[in-house]
Design an enzyme around this catalytic site. Structure first.
Site, PDB file in Angstrom:
ATOM      1  N   ARG A   1       8.672  -9.086   7.158  1.00  0.00           N
ATOM      2  CA  ARG A   1       9.183  -7.596   7.876  1.00  0.00           C
ATOM      3  C   ARG A   1       9.780  -7.952   9.325  1.00  0.00           C
ATOM      4  NH1 ARG A   1       5.508  -6.256   3.891  1.00  0.00           N
ATOM      5  NH2 ARG A   1       6.516  -4.836   2.465  1.00  0.00           N
TER       6      ARG A   1
ATOM      7  N   ASP B   1      10.248 -10.750   1.179  1.00  0.00           N
ATOM      8  CA  ASP B   1      10.065  -9.486   0.641  1.00  0.00           C
ATOM      9  C   ASP B   1      11.570  -8.690   0.974  1.00  0.00           C
ATOM     10  OD1 ASP B   1       9.087  -6.713   0.624  1.00  0.00           O
ATOM     11  OD2 ASP B   1       7.097  -7.555   0.737  1.00  0.00           O
TER      12      ASP B   1
ATOM     13  N   HIS C   1       9.880  -5.783  -4.984  1.00  0.00           N
ATOM     14  CA  HIS C   1       9.905  -6.282  -3.129  1.00  0.00           C
ATOM     15  C   HIS C   1      10.812  -7.333  -3.123  1.00  0.00           C
ATOM     16  CE1 HIS C   1       6.578  -3.796  -1.392  1.00  0.00           C
ATOM     17  NE2 HIS C   1       6.018  -4.256  -2.279  1.00  0.00           N
TER      18      HIS C   1
ATOM     19  N   GLU D   1       3.514  -3.837  -6.580  1.00  0.00           N
ATOM     20  CA  GLU D   1       4.228  -2.755  -6.486  1.00  0.00           C
ATOM     21  C   GLU D   1       5.580  -2.704  -7.153  1.00  0.00           C
ATOM     22  OE1 GLU D   1       2.162  -0.880  -2.499  1.00  0.00           O
ATOM     23  OE2 GLU D   1       3.804  -2.253  -2.137  1.00  0.00           O
TER      24      GLU D   1
ATOM     25  N   TRP E   1      -6.443  -6.246  -4.029  1.00  0.00           N
ATOM     26  CA  TRP E   1      -6.132  -5.619  -2.490  1.00  0.00           C
ATOM     27  C   TRP E   1      -6.247  -3.961  -2.817  1.00  0.00           C
ATOM     28  CZ3 TRP E   1      -2.342  -2.021  -1.659  1.00  0.00           C
ATOM     29  CH2 TRP E   1      -1.173  -1.856  -2.953  1.00  0.00           C
TER      30      TRP E   1
ATOM     31  N   TYR F   1      -7.321  -4.968   5.492  1.00  0.00           N
ATOM     32  CA  TYR F   1      -5.790  -4.837   5.891  1.00  0.00           C
ATOM     33  C   TYR F   1      -5.834  -4.569   7.530  1.00  0.00           C
ATOM     34  CZ  TYR F   1      -3.196  -4.842   1.697  1.00  0.00           C
ATOM     35  OH  TYR F   1      -2.393  -5.102   0.420  1.00  0.00           O
TER      36      TYR F   1
ATOM     37  N   TRP G   1       0.129  -6.891   7.222  1.00  0.00           N
ATOM     38  CA  TRP G   1       1.490  -6.843   6.905  1.00  0.00           C
ATOM     39  C   TRP G   1       2.280  -5.976   8.253  1.00  0.00           C
ATOM     40  CZ3 TRP G   1       2.753  -8.117   2.400  1.00  0.00           C
ATOM     41  CH2 TRP G   1       1.778  -8.517   1.206  1.00  0.00           C
TER      42      TRP G   1
ATOM     43  N   GLU H   1       5.152  -4.339   8.863  1.00  0.00           N
ATOM     44  CA  GLU H   1       6.192  -3.225   9.154  1.00  0.00           C
ATOM     45  C   GLU H   1       6.108  -2.890  10.709  1.00  0.00           C
ATOM     46  OE1 GLU H   1       5.007  -2.463   4.769  1.00  0.00           O
ATOM     47  OE2 GLU H   1       4.111  -3.436   6.632  1.00  0.00           O
TER      48      GLU H   1
END
Length: 677
Positions: free
Chosen positions: A154, A183, A260, A316, A382, A407, A457, A459
């Site tokens: 990201r 990703d 992803h 995902e 997770w 997280y 993560w 983002e």
């Protein structure tokens, strides 16, 4: 005339109880050991390597070899035996004896001795503290896997940044760096066979992930004048691996599949179901060229990374395109697969067989359980802990990394004072309070629980300084849970030590969160509230989501208001809107009805478009007494808590609240206490 003379009080001797992670066993002695002004004289026994003394000198403790053991300030003995005198050190354990005359480190391996040096570096704050209380420390880790995750897709992080974090991980006795290399936001590893992965899929005409997503998630050539991004050459990776190995840390690469993977499909659209690379983020498992691509990429990855585990993602995957894809449907028919979950399992099984043929094992997110878990796969759990427990009971090794606790992209303090985040609230105390050894697991099953990992993560974490701010001190909590005994954990001591260690890292140039001045939980959530509807029955005309039920049917009238996150069980969630009726038990005089809704853009949580309040005496005929409309832009980037309430003068037994969802696709509503006064 009398002259009063004052002297500056000597700093107290450092205590082993100040170390993070807390050592396994401590026996206090008498007296103190003083750090010599002219540097440490070190005597090595059982090894000719000078790596340990070189490491000490590079980290604030000037060290040189002594002429004899008797003249050494520090004696390091490597026995090359995992057991001695009934003490099982394992590969990473050590004994550190501190007397007024000498420090003595004994370990089976150089790794154990290296961890003893981390204890010494923390005790002396790399030479700033000159006196250590005498004691004997026997220390070894609780778990073999103690990791941190780095999302470099990201937002790309430099080689220098990763090496800097390896230094901090070493100080915390952490031993696994998980690199999320691929990703949708960018491919970050040079692959000779597929150069377009780094000449195109590693670049975007936007600085941040949010800007990129807002502009349609487009990629660009490296030569584009607005190109932002980057990737690691194979020499970069070799440098990182060498730096990590010197700190006894294994680097685990992750290559995402089957989902992803938008960036791969943009560069090589023939690997998608429809051949365009648009409208799906999933590889097409119906095409043989997909497996050829994955195997050729993994061959180069395995040739580069020596880690036992190769992370294959697995999380995902949308799988929607597979249902209409002729190639996927043909594959399912040929292999006797009943649904797309089993098709994903087919892909994972096939990739596992290939990775196993190279002498390695796969590890993946807990979605790889869907459709049947590959025989030798290890699972990272997770989505809570249920997937991990299921895998353990099936005989698979598991690393626990539940989002609620680990997280690290969730905000760690009151959101109004913190940088924009993806949502959620994980303060240091919450991260520290997690114990992965679930009561439902037997002693035999617990052997498959191999460790813990904190995930960041990125983002909403565009800069290196922001990333460090999110890692530290919560990474300290992951480290102590991974190393120390559960019965020795105590948050008050740990927090005090975290403040101290943050100061040490700040002196070394790290940007840590200011845990000493933590604001804490939402004030409304800390005090129970009394009101007319407390404890009253709630009827749900629209069911709440089973994913976010709070505490179930009584969540809206239990006297508890929500905290900074919807995972605290005081918030209740729905994607269909709320329509609830509260029975007050008898007709009462009502002057106020209201509740609070949450807005968190990054988590797709939005305020309701409209809230309507109605009352009734008999539960059949309702009178509308007020409505409240959305008054905040739905794309507001901040976490927000908005009260929706009305004042009135009514006599009623039943109170009904209806909340319409926002028009944004995938919008969630989260509501806390329904207050009636």
């Amino acid at each position: 005339m009398t002259l009063a003379m004052t002297t500056k009080a000597a700093a107290p001797a450092a205590s082993p109880y100040q170390v993070i992670p807390l050592p396994t066993r401590i026996q206090m002695g008498t007296g103190t050991w003083e750090l010599p002004q002219d540097g440490l004289k070190v005597w090595l026994k059982g090894t000719t390597s000078t790596a340990l003394t070189t490491y000490l000198s590079a980290n604030g403790l000037q060290a040189s070899l002594a002429q004899s053991a008797g003249k050494a300030h520090l004696l390091i003995t490597l026995t090359n035996k995992k057991q001695k005198a009934g003490s099982d050190w394992g590969e990473e354990g050590y004994t550190l004896v501190i007397t007024p005359k000498q420090l003595q480190i004994t370990a089976a391996t150089e790794t154990g001795a290296f961890y003893a040096l981390q204890t010494l570096l923390q005790l002396t704050e790399e030479g700033s503290i000159r006196s250590i209380a005498c004691c004997t420390i026997f220390d070894k880790p609780r778990f073999s896997y103690r990791g941190l995750h780095f999302d470099v897709s990201r937002h790309f992080r430099s080689k220098e940044f990763l090496c800097k974090q390896l230094d901090a991980m070493a100080l915390l006795k952490m031993n696994r760096m998980h690199l999320h290399l691929t990703d949708g936001a960018g491919w970050r590893l040079a692959i000779n066979k597929y150069p377009r992965l780094t000449s195109y899929a590693a670049w975007r005409p936007a600085r941040t992930w949010q800007e990129w997503a807002d502009r349609g998630a487009k990629y660009c050539d490296q030569t584009h004048p607005e190109a932002q991004g980057g990737y690691y050459t194979k020499d970069d990776i070799r440098d990182i691996l060498a730096y990590a190995a010197a700190r006894h840390i294994t680097v685990i690469p992750e290559i995402e599949m089957p989902g992803h993977s938008e960036e791969v499909l943009a560069a090589y659209p023939e690997l998608s179901c429809d051949g365009t690379g648009k409208g799906s983020s999933d590889f097409c498992p119906g095409k043989e060229q997909t497996f050829r691509f994955l195997e050729e990429v993994l061959t180069e990855v395995i040739d580069l990374f020596p880690s036992h585990y190769i992370h294959i993602g697995g999380d995902e995957a949308g799988k929607g395109s597979w249902k209409q894809c002729a190639d996927c449907q043909r594959r399912m028919k040929e292999e006797g697969l009943k649904d797309v979950d089993e098709l994903q399992s087919y892909l994972i099984h096939r990739i596992e067989k290939f990775v196993n043929s190279k002498g390695r094992d796969i590890i993946g997110w807990d979605e790889i359980l869907e459709g049947g878990l590959a025989p030798h796969a290890t699972v990272m759990s997770w989505r809570g802990t249920a997937g991990g427990i299921k895998a353990i009971k099936a005989g698979h090794d598991v690393v626990m990394t539940p989002g609620e606790y680990y997280y690290l992209d969730y905000t760690q303090d009151a959101p109004f004072k913190e940088p924009i985040s993806i949502g959620g609230f994980t303060p240091l105390k919450t991260a520290y309070g997690y114990d992965p050894a679930e009561p439902s697991l037997t002693a035999e099953e617990l052997k498959h629980l191999i460790g813990v990992q904190g995930n960041l993560w990125s983002e909403y974490v565009p800069t290196d300084a922001h990333a460090e701010y999110m890692y530290y001190p919560r990474a300290f909590a992951v480290a102590e849970t991974g190393w120390s005994r559960t019965e020795d954990k105590e948050y008050g001591r740990f927090r005090e030590n975290a403040v101290r260690l943050c100061g040490m890292l700040q002196k070394k140039g790290y940007n840590t969160f200011d845990i000493a001045h933590e604001y804490g939980e939402r004030k409304e959530a800390q005090t129970p509230i009394e009101h007319l509807a407390k404890g009253c029955k709630v009827t749900y005309n629209i069911p709440y989501s089973q994913q976010w039920p709070g505490l179930g049917d009584g969540a809206l009238t239990d006297g508890k208001r929500g905290g900074w996150t919807y995972v605290d069980k005081s918030w209740q969630g729905t994607m269909k809107g709320f329509d609830v009726t509260v029975d007050l038990g008898q007709v009462k005089e009502i002057h106020y009805v209201g509740t609070t809704f949450m807005h968190s853009l990054g988590a797709w949580v939005h305020l309701p478009k409209k809230v309507t309040i109605s009352v009734s005496a008999d539960g059949k005929t309702f009178k509308q007494v007020g409505e409240v409309w959305e008054s905040v832009a739905s794309d507001l980037p901040k976490l927000l808590f908005m009260p929706y309430g009305i004042t009135c003068h009514e006599q009623a037994r039943y109170v009904r609240l209806q909340a319409l969802t926002n028009d944004r696709k995938g919008s969630w509503l989260f509501m806390d206490e329904l207050i009636v006064n």
